[in-house]
Write a protein that holds these residues in place. Structure first.
Motif, PDB file in Angstrom:
ATOM      1  N   GLU A  42      49.079  51.389  58.568  1.00 44.90           N
ATOM      2  CA  GLU A  42      49.112  49.925  58.594  1.00 44.90           C
ATOM      3  C   GLU A  42      47.796  49.354  59.106  1.00 44.90           C
ATOM      4  O   GLU A  42      47.306  48.342  58.591  1.00 44.90           O
ATOM      5  N   THR A  43      47.201  49.991  60.089  1.00 43.24           N
ATOM      6  CA  THR A  43      45.948  49.507  60.666  1.00 43.24           C
ATOM      7  C   THR A  43      44.829  49.498  59.641  1.00 43.24           C
ATOM      8  O   THR A  43      43.985  48.590  59.628  1.00 43.24           O
ATOM      9  N   VAL A  44      44.797  50.504  58.772  1.00 41.42           N
ATOM     10  CA  VAL A  44      43.723  50.578  57.775  1.00 41.42           C
ATOM     11  C   VAL A  44      44.153  50.040  56.411  1.00 41.42           C
ATOM     12  O   VAL A  44      43.432  50.200  55.420  1.00 41.42           O
ATOM     13  N   GLY A  45      45.321  49.397  56.354  1.00 40.40           N
ATOM     14  CA  GLY A  45      45.733  48.743  55.122  1.00 40.40           C
ATOM     15  C   GLY A  45      46.204  49.678  54.034  1.00 40.40           C
ATOM     16  O   GLY A  45      46.053  49.388  52.841  1.00 40.40           O
ATOM     17  N   ARG A  46      46.795  50.807  54.430  1.00 38.56           N
ATOM     18  CA  ARG A  46      47.318  51.768  53.458  1.00 38.56           C
ATOM     19  C   ARG A  46      48.837  51.864  53.566  1.00 38.56           C
ATOM     20  O   ARG A  46      49.436  51.541  54.585  1.00 38.56           O
ATOM     21  N   LYS A  47      49.441  52.381  52.503  1.00 39.34           N
ATOM     22  CA  LYS A  47      50.886  52.529  52.448  1.00 39.34           C
ATOM     23  C   LYS A  47      51.351  53.794  53.162  1.00 39.34           C
ATOM     24  O   LYS A  47      52.410  53.809  53.808  1.00 39.34           O
ATOM     25  N   HIS A  48      50.576  54.867  53.046  1.00 41.46           N
ATOM     26  CA  HIS A  48      50.990  56.165  53.577  1.00 41.46           C
ATOM     27  C   HIS A  48      49.912  56.750  54.477  1.00 41.46           C
ATOM     28  O   HIS A  48      48.713  56.650  54.184  1.00 41.46           O
ATOM     29  N   GLY A  49      50.344  57.407  55.544  1.00 44.60           N
ATOM     30  CA  GLY A  49      49.474  58.227  56.373  1.00 44.60           C
ATOM     31  C   GLY A  49      50.046  59.628  56.465  1.00 44.60           C
ATOM     32  O   GLY A  49      51.260  59.792  56.611  1.00 44.60           O
ATOM     33  N   VAL A  50      49.189  60.627  56.370  1.00 41.50           N
ATOM     34  CA  VAL A  50      49.603  62.032  56.477  1.00 41.50           C
ATOM     35  C   VAL A  50      48.760  62.670  57.571  1.00 41.50           C
ATOM     36  O   VAL A  50      47.584  62.979  57.368  1.00 41.50           O
ATOM     37  N   ALA A  51      49.344  62.831  58.750  1.00 39.14           N
ATOM     38  CA  ALA A  51      48.621  63.385  59.888  1.00 39.14           C
ATOM     39  C   ALA A  51      48.452  64.887  59.725  1.00 39.14           C
ATOM     40  O   ALA A  51      49.347  65.580  59.221  1.00 39.14           O
ATOM     41  N   CYS A  52      47.300  65.386  60.168  1.00 44.13           N
ATOM     42  CA  CYS A  52      47.035  66.818  60.035  1.00 44.13           C
ATOM     43  C   CYS A  52      46.201  67.298  61.224  1.00 44.13           C
ATOM     44  O   CYS A  52      45.918  66.541  62.150  1.00 44.13           O
ATOM     45  N   ALA A  53      45.804  68.559  61.181  1.00 45.01           N
ATOM     46  CA  ALA A  53      45.251  69.221  62.357  1.00 45.01           C
ATOM     47  C   ALA A  53      43.852  68.756  62.716  1.00 45.01           C
ATOM     48  O   ALA A  53      43.477  68.766  63.886  1.00 45.01           O
ATOM     49  N   ASN A  54      43.049  68.361  61.742  1.00 46.22           N
ATOM     50  CA  ASN A  54      41.678  67.922  62.008  1.00 46.22           C
ATOM     51  C   ASN A  54      41.113  67.225  60.777  1.00 46.22           C
ATOM     52  O   ASN A  54      41.730  67.230  59.702  1.00 46.22           O
ATOM     53  N   GLY A  55      39.945  66.624  60.931  1.00 42.28           N
ATOM     54  CA  GLY A  55      39.343  65.879  59.831  1.00 42.28           C
ATOM     55  C   GLY A  55      38.903  66.760  58.685  1.00 42.28           C
ATOM     56  O   GLY A  55      38.970  66.341  57.519  1.00 42.28           O
ATOM     57  N   SER A  56      38.450  67.976  58.983  1.00 41.74           N
ATOM     58  CA  SER A  56      38.069  68.898  57.903  1.00 41.74           C
ATOM     59  C   SER A  56      39.290  69.305  57.085  1.00 41.74           C
ATOM     60  O   SER A  56      39.221  69.416  55.851  1.00 41.74           O
ATOM     61  N   GLY A  57      40.418  69.514  57.781  1.00 38.65           N
ATOM     62  CA  GLY A  57      41.656  69.797  57.067  1.00 38.65           C
ATOM     63  C   GLY A  57      42.082  68.640  56.194  1.00 38.65           C
ATOM     64  O   GLY A  57      42.598  68.828  55.083  1.00 38.65           O
ATOM     65  N   ALA A  58      41.878  67.414  56.675  1.00 37.91           N
ATOM     66  CA  ALA A  58      42.196  66.239  55.867  1.00 37.91           C
ATOM     67  C   ALA A  58      41.385  66.235  54.574  1.00 37.91           C
ATOM     68  O   ALA A  58      41.903  65.884  53.501  1.00 37.91           O
ATOM     69  N   LEU A  59      40.125  66.636  54.652  1.00 31.54           N
ATOM     70  CA  LEU A  59      39.299  66.713  53.442  1.00 31.54           C
ATOM     71  C   LEU A  59      39.779  67.813  52.505  1.00 31.54           C
ATOM     72  O   LEU A  59      39.820  67.623  51.284  1.00 31.54           O
ATOM     73  N   ASP A  60      40.147  68.977  53.051  1.00 32.93           N
ATOM     74  CA  ASP A  60      40.709  70.040  52.203  1.00 32.93           C
ATOM     75  C   ASP A  60      41.924  69.524  51.439  1.00 32.93           C
ATOM     76  O   ASP A  60      42.071  69.752  50.229  1.00 32.93           O
ATOM     77  N   ILE A  61      42.802  68.844  52.150  1.00 33.79           N
ATOM     78  CA  ILE A  61      44.018  68.317  51.533  1.00 33.79           C
ATOM     79  C   ILE A  61      43.678  67.283  50.470  1.00 33.79           C
ATOM     80  O   ILE A  61      44.235  67.303  49.358  1.00 33.79           O
ATOM     81  N   ALA A  62      42.767  66.360  50.781  1.00 30.71           N
ATOM     82  CA  ALA A  62      42.426  65.295  49.839  1.00 30.71           C
ATOM     83  C   ALA A  62      41.792  65.851  48.571  1.00 30.71           C
ATOM     84  O   ALA A  62      42.115  65.416  47.456  1.00 30.71           O
TER      85      ALA A  62
END
Length: 372
Positions: A42-62
């Motif tokens: 909600e803070t960044v104006g998105r519908k969904h957030g998917v929390a993960c272990a770290n920012g590099s992992g977020a990039l792998d997922i994306a």
């Protein structure tokens, strides 16, 4: 010692952590994870957030959720942390690099279209050091060529582009919650998106691609990139303080700008553009060419005075791990090369005191040529 980063944990972190401990919910299945995901999205104006272990992992997922695979080309800046390129290479894709803008230090948008080929699938945008990339022309290029946009907003908590939150652009955006960020969980990351199917795919990838009803039968390879309930509890408490953190960082950046404005032979961060005001994730400087020493030399002088610093990112095209894979052979990006060799950042953590900032300024000025 004045460290390069000191986090600030002065909100509800302790209360929320004790709630995790008292309830026994410490794993990813605890309630703070969903609360943090929803509040952050909600803070960044998105519908969904998917929390993960770290920012590099977020990039792998994306990267995986975007369908980037063998032979797919992804345009990105060479001047960035290794994580975006590493995620693309691990997926079998090919990073295609552009140089930096010498004023904003972000990717040079004027070089993008010349790098587009029939194999180009995406542009991976990385906002750096406090100023966002100029998104309107980049999004226009992506739309015209039918390219996916992934936004790495790891350093942009609380930043906006023309009033729109960073993290709200493209198909997906990623964030990091490392201790030097405006919001920290100690470690942690987040993928945000407006696409229901993409969000569900990201959730599966984060959790080893377990399937409902057939948990241990896998149709796809994922990762164990789950965020714990305790990390999410800290993240939620930090998110509640985001506005105050942004205000503090901007005040710190302004103080550095004022104190160093008359110092010769250094480039300071750009304070404002027509689309954003610098959020000063860190306060970087670039040494002028008429200073004999490079960044490493000045950083060592500051270390000798018990002042912590950190170098700028080393360009992707000069990373040995990629050169050993025959990537980026004979490629040169002179602006990024200069930034890497002559740029570094000063103590910039949220916990930095006014007295410590003044001490850093005095020490730095003593290492540099006389003022104008």
């Amino acid at each position: 010692m004045i460290p390069v980063n000191t986090p600030l944990l002065d909100g509800n972190e302790r209360e929320y952590l004790l709630e995790c401990i008292d309830s026994g919910w410490i794993s990813n299945e605890g309630p703070f994870v969903a609360r943090f995901e929803q509040a952050f999205a909600e803070t960044v104006g998105r519908k969904h957030g998917v929390a993960c272990a770290n920012g590099s992992g977020a990039l792998d997922i994306a990267v995986a959720a975007a369908g980037i695979g063998p032979g797919d080309e992804v345009i990105m800046p060479t001047f960035t942390i290794i994580s975006p390129a590493a995620s693309v290479v691990r997926a079998g894709g090919v990073p295609v690099l552009v140089d930096s803008d010498p004023v904003t230090w972000n990717m040079n948008l004027g070089q993008i279209e010349a790098k587009i080929s029939p194999r180009t699938k995406a542009i991976l945008v990385v906002h750096l050091y406090g100023l966002p990339v100029d998104m309107d022309p980049l999004l226009e290029i992506a739309e015209r060529h039918g390219l996916i946009v992934i936004e790495d907003a790891a350093e942009m908590h609380g930043q906006t582009y023309r009033g729109q939150p960073c993290g709200s652009f493209g198909l997906m955006s990623t964030f990091s919650f490392y201790p030097n960020k405006h919001i920290t969980c100690g470690e942690g990351g987040m993928v945000v998106t407006d696409d229901d199917d993409v969000a569900e795919h990201c959730r599966r990838l984060r959790n080893l691609c377990f399937q409902p009803g057939r948990r241990f039968v896998h149709e796809e390879l994922g990762w164990n990139y789950r965020m714990t309930n305790m990390q999410a509890a800290i993240g939620l408490a930090q998110l509640e303080r985001l506005d105050a953190h942004v205000q503090r960082k901007r005040a710190m950046g302004t103080a550095y700008q004022t104190a160093l404005s008359d110092t010769a032979n250094i480039q300071l961060p750009l304070a404002t553009t027509d689309y954003a005001e610098n959020i000063y994730w860190v306060f970087g400087i670039v040494l002028g060419t008429n200073i004999d020493q490079d960044a490493a030399g000045i950083m060592q002088q500051l270390a000798n005075q018990a002042i912590g610093t950190r170098p700028f990112f080393w360009p992707i095209h000069e990373q040995p791990v990629f050169l050993n894979q025959n990537l980026f052979t004979n490629e040169s990006y002179p602006v990024a090369e200069t930034l890497a060799r002559r740029g570094f950042y000063l103590p910039s953590g949220l916990g930095l005191s006014t007295d410590d900032l003044s001490e850093v300024v005095t020490a730095l000025r003593g290492c540099l040529p006389a003022t104008r």
